[in-house]
Each structure stands twice: as structure tokens, then as C-alpha cells.
Scaffold this motif. Structure first.
Motif, PDB file in Angstrom:
ATOM      1  N   ALA A 137      37.353  54.009  58.015  1.00  0.00           N
ATOM      2  CA  ALA A 137      36.862  52.984  58.932  1.00  0.00           C
ATOM      3  C   ALA A 137      35.636  52.322  58.324  1.00  0.00           C
ATOM      4  O   ALA A 137      34.704  52.999  57.907  1.00  0.00           O
ATOM      5  CB  ALA A 137      36.506  53.617  60.284  1.00  0.00           C
ATOM      6  N   ILE A 138      35.649  50.984  58.283  1.00  0.00           N
ATOM      7  CA  ILE A 138      34.501  50.273  57.744  1.00  0.00           C
ATOM      8  C   ILE A 138      33.279  50.594  58.608  1.00  0.00           C
ATOM      9  O   ILE A 138      32.196  50.862  58.117  1.00  0.00           O
ATOM     10  CB  ILE A 138      34.746  48.757  57.696  1.00  0.00           C
ATOM     11  CG1 ILE A 138      36.091  48.447  57.042  1.00  0.00           C
ATOM     12  CG2 ILE A 138      33.598  48.050  56.991  1.00  0.00           C
ATOM     13  CD1 ILE A 138      36.130  48.549  55.553  1.00  0.00           C
ATOM     14  N   HIS A 139      33.451  50.502  59.895  1.00  0.00           N
ATOM     15  CA  HIS A 139      32.481  51.062  60.841  1.00  0.00           C
ATOM     16  C   HIS A 139      33.153  51.166  62.191  1.00  0.00           C
ATOM     17  O   HIS A 139      34.327  50.792  62.327  1.00  0.00           O
ATOM     18  CB  HIS A 139      31.176  50.252  60.889  1.00  0.00           C
ATOM     19  CG  HIS A 139      31.335  48.823  61.310  1.00  0.00           C
ATOM     20  ND1 HIS A 139      31.494  48.446  62.625  1.00  0.00           N
ATOM     21  CD2 HIS A 139      31.358  47.675  60.595  1.00  0.00           C
ATOM     22  CE1 HIS A 139      31.591  47.128  62.694  1.00  0.00           C
ATOM     23  NE2 HIS A 139      31.525  46.634  61.481  1.00  0.00           N
ATOM     24  N   LYS A 140      32.438  51.689  63.193  1.00  0.00           N
ATOM     25  CA  LYS A 140      33.103  51.944  64.481  1.00  0.00           C
ATOM     26  C   LYS A 140      32.427  51.215  65.627  1.00  0.00           C
ATOM     27  O   LYS A 140      32.358  51.717  66.742  1.00  0.00           O
ATOM     28  CB  LYS A 140      33.141  53.459  64.765  1.00  0.00           C
ATOM     29  CG  LYS A 140      34.195  54.197  63.969  1.00  0.00           C
ATOM     30  CD  LYS A 140      34.397  55.640  64.441  1.00  0.00           C
ATOM     31  CE  LYS A 140      35.130  55.678  65.781  1.00  0.00           C
ATOM     32  NZ  LYS A 140      35.430  57.065  66.227  1.00  0.00           N
ATOM     33  N   ALA A 141      31.964  50.004  65.358  1.00  0.00           N
ATOM     34  CA  ALA A 141      31.299  49.244  66.421  1.00  0.00           C
ATOM     35  C   ALA A 141      32.215  49.075  67.622  1.00  0.00           C
ATOM     36  O   ALA A 141      33.384  48.761  67.477  1.00  0.00           O
ATOM     37  CB  ALA A 141      30.874  47.876  65.891  1.00  0.00           C
ATOM     38  N   ARG A 142      31.661  49.285  68.817  1.00  0.00           N
ATOM     39  CA  ARG A 142      32.442  49.160  70.046  1.00  0.00           C
ATOM     40  C   ARG A 142      32.839  47.708  70.294  1.00  0.00           C
ATOM     41  O   ARG A 142      33.949  47.401  70.705  1.00  0.00           O
ATOM     42  CB  ARG A 142      31.611  49.611  71.236  1.00  0.00           C
ATOM     43  CG  ARG A 142      31.386  51.090  71.299  1.00  0.00           C
ATOM     44  CD  ARG A 142      30.572  51.441  72.531  1.00  0.00           C
ATOM     45  NE  ARG A 142      30.923  52.732  73.073  1.00  0.00           N
ATOM     46  CZ  ARG A 142      30.408  53.879  72.668  1.00  0.00           C
ATOM     47  NH1 ARG A 142      29.511  53.901  71.727  1.00  0.00           N
ATOM     48  NH2 ARG A 142      30.797  55.016  73.232  1.00  0.00           N
ATOM     49  N   PRO A 154      35.992  47.026  65.766  1.00  0.00           N
ATOM     50  CA  PRO A 154      37.002  47.883  65.144  1.00  0.00           C
ATOM     51  C   PRO A 154      36.997  49.298  65.725  1.00  0.00           C
ATOM     52  O   PRO A 154      38.022  49.987  65.670  1.00  0.00           O
ATOM     53  CB  PRO A 154      36.587  47.911  63.664  1.00  0.00           C
ATOM     54  CG  PRO A 154      35.138  47.544  63.650  1.00  0.00           C
ATOM     55  CD  PRO A 154      34.885  46.685  64.841  1.00  0.00           C
ATOM     56  N   GLY A 155      35.859  49.711  66.292  1.00  0.00           N
ATOM     57  CA  GLY A 155      35.731  51.076  66.799  1.00  0.00           C
ATOM     58  C   GLY A 155      36.838  51.521  67.728  1.00  0.00           C
ATOM     59  O   GLY A 155      37.432  52.594  67.548  1.00  0.00           O
ATOM     60  N   PRO A 156      37.155  50.725  68.774  1.00  0.00           N
ATOM     61  CA  PRO A 156      38.226  51.130  69.687  1.00  0.00           C
ATOM     62  C   PRO A 156      39.558  51.349  68.995  1.00  0.00           C
ATOM     63  O   PRO A 156      40.321  52.247  69.372  1.00  0.00           O
ATOM     64  CB  PRO A 156      38.301  49.943  70.660  1.00  0.00           C
ATOM     65  CG  PRO A 156      36.938  49.351  70.640  1.00  0.00           C
ATOM     66  CD  PRO A 156      36.445  49.520  69.241  1.00  0.00           C
TER      67      PRO A 156
END
Lengths: 263, 251
Positions: A137-142, A154-156
Motif C-alpha cells: 500500500a502506498i499509504h492508507k489515508a482514509r 486508498p486506505g479503505p
């Protein structure tokens, strides 16, 4: 002795399309010291070329190979693992994966990719993961802010795949330790010889200090009063802006006399 | 332990208990007739997100089960029930074939989100709309949270991952209405005048059917039928020593 300085981009060097006042000159002064400089940022849809263009327009003197993004971190991990990724990333991010083989994928890389987040494609990714493919995952921002309001990050979708397969994604962006360690790859510098300057207390400063770097929190960008109390240990230094941070580095951290780390 | 009250209601799981795919469990039709000769309320309960009660009824009638539509209680029924109780207008992320079970429920200007298995609706734009409703305070109702299910072409994502995605994005928790949730079993008894302590649940899924029912105070009977993989194989017998002499005709 200080050997490397990592500098966050958005909120630290520039705010949207305006440079932080005095930042260009401060960067020149920093370069006059014998330190390696790297520009680090979480992004999932801007290639290094795009970032470089924006910074050049703002008259920052930067070269492309000094830029390290969460996309770079993802590419780095893909190369290390020697896998062929299914890239759930924005089209504009694809240039950062040039040269990486993507046919017959055996890994899944997830960034912010609204046009790819639909059932059929997610199902393909799901099946690859069931077959043992790693999930990156590049990152998991909500969520993030768009012109028309808040929108799913992408987080969800990473969480959805984690839930479906009962596996954990490897997250490569800030504040993950690997991001900061990867940013130093090829510089010959250790974390203990590095300072990170950023406006996000948790993701920039906290993340960097977690791997043994010093962190300088600047009060520009997304900084809000009291942020410096949100991490433990607190930032090595909190100061007004990037130029002030550079001043501090030049005055206090480049001495050839052995200094103990101030906390 | 207090004495059990008299049995008044029997809940019967469908798939794996009354029938396996398109074949009835041998002797089940007659057993059902015998059960009805006792003075018990019978309800047929199942988790489904894409079969309306009408579809289920049709299949059971073909297998010569004597059942009426209002005896069927599904996770879709449970969702509708919750929507009515909360008096909300749901955005329905459900399969088209499930929509008949929401007839009469207002869905314009939604202020709630209901999520079932709806592949054709699980894409970014629609999920984003749901996300924004939830940020505005809309409740999130999940028919169930299955991770995946089996299709002809292999395994496929269930509704669970998409419910989890919305939970993660908004930092809220969905209300799950299907088995083995307590509310499912309590809702199944609504309108029957029967209490959980007066009810027996018969099913093939130890955790979802029997465990779920016993958690609300019902007796659970685990049957040794059920589909695993392609063949019908016996499941390990569970804690079946809860039969009472009031049960007249066990299946």
C-alpha cells in the motif's frame, strides 16, 4: 555529525503553488554545507517529473534524483522483492514504474486510483492475493479533500483487501520506518546522521524520529498549535518555517565538535 | 438452572438443513408436516443478500415444502425491519433481485446506507456517495459481513470487505443484521408472540445457526447435514444435548 537532511515538500517548502517565503534562499544556504539533501513526500498520483516541474516553477534548485516519494518507495520494494505488480495506481503515477514488468502479476500495489476501484478489478487483486501475492500500500489515508468535498482515499480499499484475505498490507509511505530508511538508500548516511524537516508532526517528525533521525517541526502548512505535544518524544525542535530550520542546522548541527543530541 | 418454558416456536434454517442446493433433505417434507401438527409457530430463517422471499418460496415449493411467504425471515427482512424501526431512508447497495424485499421503503434523499452483496454497485463513485452520507451521520447497516463467496468462476469478494472499507473510512461501526447476530434471531420472532426461551433453532452451521440462537436464549439443534465443497459430508456433531421432551417431532 549531520550528513543528511530530508525535507518534506507540501506544507514545508511550498503551500500549493506558492513557495514558503525565503525557502529558495534557505535551500541554497543548506546546500553550501556538506550535507546530502533529499525531498520526501507521500503522493500517489504525482510522478517525480510532475513534482520537479512544480518546484522548478517556484525557483527551487532541485534535481529529480533528489526526490523520494511513496511511489518511489513502492517501486523500491517491488524491485527488492523481485515481483511483477498489478498496479492499482493513478495513470499519472505510472511513469514512476517504468521498466517494471507488470504482465502476469504476482503482487498488488494499491495507491489512490478511483478509476480502478471497482468490483471487477478489486476482485482480480483479491484472487492474486489469495494465491500468495504480497499486498503493498502506498499509504492508507482514509480520505482526502477534493474540490467537490471529501473523497475516499486508498486506505479503505487496502483495508477491504486485507479483510477479505486476512493478510496485512506492507505500507510504504510516511510515517512508516521503511519510507525513511529507503529515502537514505544510496546516500551512505545513517538515520542517526540525518535530520527531517516537515509540517506534519506525526507523519514527518514522529516517523523520522522513530528510526533514529532528528525531527524539526515547522509551523507552516498543516501545522496547528499544540501539534508538537502529540508525539512522544516531542520534536527535537519546533520552529517557524523551513528557513528557520536551516538556520538552526547551520548554526548548531554542523559543528565538527561531537555534540550530544538535544532533546 | 431454571425449568425450561414450554416450546412455542421453531426456527428452521433453509440451505443445508431443509435442502441441499436443489434437493430436499430426505424425509424433510414429511417431517415438516409432522412439526406443523404440533402447536408451534414455524419460521424459516436464512442469510441471503440476493434472493428475495419470493425467490426462496419458489424454490421451496418446487421441492414440495408446504411454506407460506410470511413464514420466511431473511437477513434482508432483518435489514428492512431495522430501517423501518429507525425510520430512515436507505441508500440500498443491494442486488437488484433483492429490491422487492424493500418495496414500500422510501429511498429518495437517503439518510442511511444498507450494504448487501452488490458487485454492480461496488465501484468508487457509488461507494463515495455512501461514504459522504455516513460522514453526515447516516447509520451503516450491513446485511452480513462475509469475506467472500463461491461463484462458478472461483472465489469472489463478499459484502464484508466493502462494509469494512466504509467503516475504516468513517471510523464508525456497521450494524450487522444477519446470522449470527442476536438481533437477527430476536427479529425473527417479532410478531409471533414467542420469547427466545420458548424457541428452538435447527440448523447446520454450528456457529451461525446454533451458536447465534443459543446466545439469545434459544435451544439450538445442530443437524449433521450441510454442504462442504462439492459433496454433502457430515459435520462434526456439536453440543446437541439440549433437546427437551417438549419437542414433539425433531427433524
Amino acid at each position: 555529525a549531520l550528513k543528511a537532511v530530508l525535507v518534506d515538500l507540501s506544507g514545508t517548502l511550498h503551500i500549493e503553488d506558492a513557495a514558503v517565503p525565503g525557502a529558495q534562499e534557505a535551500l541554497k544556504r543548506l546546500r553550501s554545507a556538506s550535507v546530502v539533501v533529499r525531498f520526501v513526500t507521500n503522493t500517489t498520483k504525482e510522478s517525480k517529473r510532475d513534482l520537479l516541474e512544480r518546484l522548478k516553477k517556484l525557483e527551487f534548485d532541485i534535481s529529480e534524483d533528489e526526490i523520494f516519494t511513496s511511489l518511489t518507495a513502492a517501486r523500491s520494494l517491488v524491485e527488492q522483492k523481485q515481483v511483477r505488480p498489478m498496479l492499482l495506481v493513478d495513470d499519472r503515477a505510472l511513469p514512476d514504474f517504468n521498466g517494471i514488468q507488470t504482465s502476469d502479476p504476482n503482487a498488488v500495489v494499491v495507491g489512490l486510483a478511483p478509476e480502478r476501484f471497482h468490483y471487477q478489478i478489486l476482485n482480480q487483486a483479491f484472487r492474486l492475493l489469495l494465491d500468495g501475492a504480497p499486498l503493498i500500500a502506498i499509504h492508507k489515508a482514509r480520505y482526502y479533500k477534493r474540490k467537490d468535498g471529501l473523497a475516499l482515499g486508498p486506505g479503505p480499499f487496502v483495508t477491504a483487501l486485507e479483510y477479505a484475505t486476512d493478510i496485512k498490507a506492507t505500507v510504504v509511505g510516511k510515517p512508516e520506518k521503511t519510507f525513511f530508511l529507503e529515502a537514505l538508500r544510496g546516500t551512505g548516511c545513517e538515520p542517526e546522521e540525518t535530520v527531517m524537516i516537515g509540517d506534519d508532526c506525526r507523519d514527518d517528525v514522529g516517523g523520522a524520529q522513530n528510526v533514529g533521525m532528528l525531527g524539526i517541526l515547522v509551523k507552516t502548512g498543516k501545522y496547528r498549535a499544540g501539534d508538537e505535544e502529540k508525539i512522544n518524544p516531542p520534536p527535537y525542535l519546533t520552529c517557524e518555517s523551513f528557513p528557520h530550520a536551516v538556520d538552526h542546522i547551520l548554526q548548531h548541527l554542523l559543528s565538527t565538535v561531537c555534540e550530544s543530541e538535544a532533546t
